[in-house]
Design a protein around this motif. Structure first.
Motif, PDB file in Angstrom:
ATOM      1  N   ARG A  50       0.833  -1.192   0.000  1.00  0.00           N
ATOM      2  CA  ARG A  50       0.000   0.000   0.000  1.00  0.00           C
ATOM      3  C   ARG A  50       0.875   1.253   0.000  1.00  0.00           C
ATOM      4  O   ARG A  50       1.679   1.452   0.908  1.00  0.00           O
ATOM      5  N   HIS A  51       0.713   2.074  -1.017  1.00  0.00           N
ATOM      6  CA  HIS A  51       1.461   3.328  -1.123  1.00  0.00           C
ATOM      7  C   HIS A  51       0.456   4.450  -1.317  1.00  0.00           C
ATOM      8  O   HIS A  51      -0.306   4.452  -2.299  1.00  0.00           O
ATOM      9  N   LEU A  52       0.416   5.388  -0.387  1.00  0.00           N
ATOM     10  CA  LEU A  52      -0.547   6.483  -0.457  1.00  0.00           C
ATOM     11  C   LEU A  52      -0.100   7.526  -1.472  1.00  0.00           C
ATOM     12  O   LEU A  52       1.037   7.976  -1.455  1.00  0.00           O
ATOM     13  N   SER A  53      -1.023   7.920  -2.330  1.00  0.00           N
ATOM     14  CA  SER A  53      -0.735   8.976  -3.305  1.00  0.00           C
ATOM     15  C   SER A  53      -2.045   9.656  -3.671  1.00  0.00           C
ATOM     16  O   SER A  53      -3.102   9.025  -3.695  1.00  0.00           O
ATOM     17  N   GLY A  54      -1.956  10.946  -3.962  1.00  0.00           N
ATOM     18  CA  GLY A  54      -3.163  11.681  -4.316  1.00  0.00           C
ATOM     19  C   GLY A  54      -3.922  12.152  -3.090  1.00  0.00           C
ATOM     20  O   GLY A  54      -3.742  11.658  -1.982  1.00  0.00           O
ATOM     21  N   GLY A  55      -4.801  13.132  -3.312  1.00  0.00           N
ATOM     22  CA  GLY A  55      -5.504  13.762  -2.203  1.00  0.00           C
ATOM     23  C   GLY A  55      -6.388  12.824  -1.417  1.00  0.00           C
ATOM     24  O   GLY A  55      -6.401  12.855  -0.178  1.00  0.00           O
ATOM     25  N   ASP A  56      -7.153  11.950  -2.088  1.00  0.00           N
ATOM     26  CA  ASP A  56      -8.073  11.066  -1.381  1.00  0.00           C
ATOM     27  C   ASP A  56      -7.329  10.098  -0.474  1.00  0.00           C
ATOM     28  O   ASP A  56      -7.721   9.882   0.672  1.00  0.00           O
ATOM     29  N   GLN A  57      -6.259   9.527  -0.988  1.00  0.00           N
ATOM     30  CA  GLN A  57      -5.506   8.580  -0.169  1.00  0.00           C
ATOM     31  C   GLN A  57      -4.720   9.293   0.920  1.00  0.00           C
ATOM     32  O   GLN A  57      -4.550   8.751   2.007  1.00  0.00           O
ATOM     33  N   ARG A  58      -4.245  10.509   0.638  1.00  0.00           N
ATOM     34  CA  ARG A  58      -3.504  11.250   1.651  1.00  0.00           C
ATOM     35  C   ARG A  58      -4.371  11.489   2.889  1.00  0.00           C
ATOM     36  O   ARG A  58      -3.878  11.566   4.004  1.00  0.00           O
ATOM     37  N   ALA A  59      -5.673  11.602   2.692  1.00  0.00           N
ATOM     38  CA  ALA A  59      -6.585  11.806   3.817  1.00  0.00           C
ATOM     39  C   ALA A  59      -6.624  10.600   4.743  1.00  0.00           C
ATOM     40  O   ALA A  59      -7.075  10.710   5.887  1.00  0.00           O
ATOM     41  N   ARG A  60      -6.135   9.441   4.284  1.00  0.00           N
ATOM     42  CA  ARG A  60      -6.074   8.249   5.125  1.00  0.00           C
ATOM     43  C   ARG A  60      -4.703   8.093   5.782  1.00  0.00           C
ATOM     44  O   ARG A  60      -4.448   7.089   6.442  1.00  0.00           O
TER      45      ARG A  60
END
Length: 289
Positions: A50-60
């Protein structure tokens, strides 16, 4: 729920692989496990696919949740974690595996806020995890190697702390610094947090027949420094690094092979020392118990 932080001041010694593989071994043993990625480089997230990227995922991002808590908001961590139990679904009797992932910009912001607020802010993660303690049996925290404020936050959240070394004398100092930092947590948090140092993992070792003089003397040097190495070390094995890149811990990918057996043996020794501390006993300084 019991919480273990895996820490070191040294880079590139296998801290993240130790964290995710111990967590994976616990999940295979039927435990409900949460992996917490407190390192801005987000290595634990990548090791679990799991690699967070982008605004929606950054919120997690865990960093986003901690920022909210420091500002008086009570975020629901269950909305942030990722369920990675599919990785152990093929094993009979397996538990669950979840991940609280992070992202660099939000975690860097947390680092700055905690640095400004000082040690009284470091119990923030401990308080957040206490609110989800009924959901998990164990939490393992992957820590950054050179970010004091985030390391202090991990130590404050932990019941036990292990450090990771490679069999070179240069890595011994980082382990010693980690143990010294753990000793001061109780005083610096006004008694709220009282982690126990559990010992040192020797990572990327060679089998006894191939060990050089420096490696042979390294364990004795760890004992002399009071760093209490675990009897089970993790031998150099290319499959561990390959599994990291694939986003599946080696303890799962090679559960019936040496990587799985090594982490299983190490896990048993970590839990035994946790039990000693829970019963009010000290981790012995001069033995491999």
């Amino acid at each position: 729920m019991e919480t273990i932080a895996v820490a070191t001041q040294n880079k590139q010694v296998g801290k993240t692989s130790s964290t995710v593989n111990l967590g994976a071994a616990l999940a295979l043993a039927g435990q409900r496990v949460l992996i917490v990625d407190l390192d801005p480089q987000a290595q634990a997230g990548m090791a679990l696919g799991r690699h967070l990227s982008g605004g929606d995922q950054r919120a997690r991002s865990l960093g986003w949740a901690i920022q909210g808590r420091l500002q008086g908001v009570r975020p629901d961590l269950s909305e942030s974690w990722f369920d990675r139990s599919e990785l152990v679904a093929g094993f009979g009797g397996a538990g669950s595996l979840h991940l609280l992932a992070c992202e660099e910009s939000t975690m860097n912001a947390v680092q700055e806020v905690i640095h400004r607020k000082g040690y009284y802010a470091t119990p923030v993660l401990r308080r957040m995890l206490a609110e989800v303690a009924s959901d998990f049996d164990f939490t393992l925290i992957d820590t950054p190697s050179a970010v004091p404020s985030l390391s202090a936050t991990a130590f404050a959240a932990a019941d036990g702390v292990v450090t990771v070394c490679v069999p070179e004398y240069a890595s011994l100092k980082g382990a010693a610094v980690t143990r010294a930092a753990v000793r001061h947590v109780k005083d610096r948090t006004g008694g709220e947090c009282d982690p126990r140092y559990l010992g040192a993992i020797v990572n990327r070792s060679h089998p006894p027949s191939a060990r050089e003089g420096q490696a042979v003397g390294f364990r004795e040097a760890l004992r002399d420094a009071g760093l209490v190495p675990f009897p089970a070390d993790i031998r150099l094995d290319r499959r561990i690094g390959d599994s990291f890149a694939l986003g599946v811990p080696a303890a799962i990918q090679f559960a019936e092979h040496p990587p799985g057996r090594m982490y299983g043996n190490l896990l048993g020794q970590v839990l035994a020392r946790m039990r000693r501390c829970r019963e009010g006993q000290e981790v012995p300084v001069r033995t491999d118990a």
